[in-house]
Design a protein around this motif. Sequence first.
Motif, PDB file in Angstrom:
ATOM      1  N   VAL A 273      61.617  25.957  55.022  1.00 48.33           N
ATOM      2  CA  VAL A 273      60.256  25.798  54.503  1.00 48.33           C
ATOM      3  C   VAL A 273      60.345  25.141  53.134  1.00 48.33           C
ATOM      4  N   VAL A 294      43.510  32.816  61.545  1.00 50.08           N
ATOM      5  CA  VAL A 294      44.906  33.033  61.933  1.00 50.08           C
ATOM      6  C   VAL A 294      45.270  32.149  63.119  1.00 50.08           C
ATOM      7  N   ALA A 298      48.119  29.214  62.823  1.00 53.73           N
ATOM      8  CA  ALA A 298      49.287  29.278  63.702  1.00 53.73           C
ATOM      9  C   ALA A 298      49.435  27.999  64.514  1.00 53.73           C
ATOM     10  N   LEU A 301      50.621  25.020  62.107  1.00 51.75           N
ATOM     11  CA  LEU A 301      51.964  25.112  61.542  1.00 51.75           C
ATOM     12  C   LEU A 301      53.058  24.974  62.594  1.00 51.75           C
ATOM     13  N   GLU A 317      47.387  37.124  52.477  1.00 52.13           N
ATOM     14  CA  GLU A 317      48.340  38.197  52.251  1.00 52.13           C
ATOM     15  C   GLU A 317      48.738  38.881  53.545  1.00 52.13           C
ATOM     16  N   LEU A 319      49.051  37.429  56.422  1.00 46.89           N
ATOM     17  CA  LEU A 319      49.994  36.564  57.133  1.00 46.89           C
ATOM     18  C   LEU A 319      51.382  36.608  56.511  1.00 46.89           C
ATOM     19  N   ASP A 320      51.439  36.735  55.188  1.00 48.42           N
ATOM     20  CA  ASP A 320      52.723  36.824  54.495  1.00 48.42           C
ATOM     21  C   ASP A 320      53.639  35.671  54.892  1.00 48.42           C
ATOM     22  N   ASP A 321      53.080  34.479  54.963  1.00 48.30           N
ATOM     23  CA  ASP A 321      53.824  33.288  55.363  1.00 48.30           C
ATOM     24  C   ASP A 321      53.914  32.351  54.157  1.00 48.30           C
ATOM     25  N   PRO A 322      55.125  31.910  53.763  1.00 49.30           N
ATOM     26  CA  PRO A 322      55.251  31.061  52.568  1.00 49.30           C
ATOM     27  C   PRO A 322      54.598  29.696  52.702  1.00 49.30           C
ATOM     28  N   ARG A 323      54.180  29.346  53.912  1.00 45.28           N
ATOM     29  CA  ARG A 323      53.504  28.062  54.109  1.00 45.28           C
ATOM     30  C   ARG A 323      51.989  28.167  53.945  1.00 45.28           C
ATOM     31  N   VAL A 324      51.492  29.390  53.758  1.00 43.45           N
ATOM     32  CA  VAL A 324      50.049  29.610  53.627  1.00 43.45           C
ATOM     33  C   VAL A 324      49.735  29.977  52.185  1.00 43.45           C
ATOM     34  N   HIS A 325      48.759  29.271  51.595  1.00 40.47           N
ATOM     35  CA  HIS A 325      48.443  29.418  50.179  1.00 40.47           C
ATOM     36  C   HIS A 325      46.946  29.631  50.005  1.00 40.47           C
TER      37      HIS A 325
END
Length: 440
Positions: A273, A294, A298, A301, A317, A319-325
């Motif tokens: 990532v 969501v 999904a 990505l 928060e 999702l806790d996915d580093p690609r989501v801001h």
Amino acid sequence: MSGPSTTTVSVVVPHYELPHDLALVLTALELQDHPLHLLDVVVADDGSAQAPDPGERPYRVRVVAQADEGFRAAAARNLGAAASTGEVICFLDADTVPEPGYVSAVVRAVEAGADLVVGRRRHGDLAATSPDQLRRWLGSGDAGAAPREFEEPAWLLEAYERTDHLRSAGDDAYRFVISAVLSTTRALFERVGGFEESFTAYGGEDWELAHRCWLAGATFRHEPSAVAWHDGEDFAGRTDDDDARRSRNVEGLALARFVAGPATRGQPGGALVWDHPDVVVVLDDATADPADVVACVASLLAGSDAGVWLREGRVAELLDDPRVHVGEPPRAVLGRCRYRVDLDRPVVLAGATLAELAEVAPVAVGEHLLVRRTRDDHRADGADVLALDVAGVSADVPQEVDLQRAWGRADHQHEPRFQRPAHRSERTPFVATERPSASA
């Protein structure tokens, strides 16, 4: 016929512990046929033990310096550019000696519409060349004073010929830009923010800058009449295979952080990532159902080098996915992505990945999904949008999403690919038919 050029030019020379080579460059700049009163020379010293002394010259020249904190050529170039005043900035390495027509050739290319100009870097043995000998060679045309010449890199010559000197180059144009003979308009250089200063090893910072310039809509030109002579062979000719491989790896890893695309990161959808994704998606999720958001994220990505920015961010928060801001993409991210998607509502992409759509961008799927090229956004001659109507490819607004049912459907079940070999254990697996009692 137009009169003589009135374009002011700054020549920025990054330097570190090369007094002999610097003396040759400064002497060669005296011989330029561009009016010297329009020339502004800045020597940007990268922490030499003894600050360089440019001496008396027939043009304005000054020295700016930064502390010795390792190899920081990118930062030195930025320092020099900030101290300069010209409408055009010519970056010349301290071991790269320009012929008398170098600056004027760059200016002609800029006045003809180029925003970024790459000169022709030739290679010669200048180690024993004195300033007086240089004057005889470049100023008087004394062939006997010319240095021994080395071969030019064949891959660059081929690339310039294939792209009509970068007129027909595509997204790989940055790979044919070398900082030793790089010039830009000041407007472009300041608009993209200059060199990325986190490059602290040889190579890569010129490609990274050129990549951002390309995405910003800049017009590139290779100007073969802007000739400068590098002291020594091309890098590939002065290293053995192991050294070259190690150097390529260092440069490649540094580039991959900032330059998106298969040439630097491999095929999209890999395990890594990146902070600067190839595709930036901005989704207005303020009034959207969290499950719809969501499902949308999904689908976008999956299999793509992408990042999603949620304006409201209520599910980020979870999702806790580093690609989501949350919020708007930073300027540094927008300046490096090749593709943009802006959504006013969630959509679920099916039948193709976002990376596959990006390959044919600008493209529209359905009524809500438009994949744009960043470069097109900055140019009036951007490509027409292709409306994709392919069976099986859709981008529809989700209807009554049930995540538990969607993610737990029976057709998601599959047989394991691998079975435990029988020889791994002679023990019979324990199978409980009923809960054993505490006294058993």
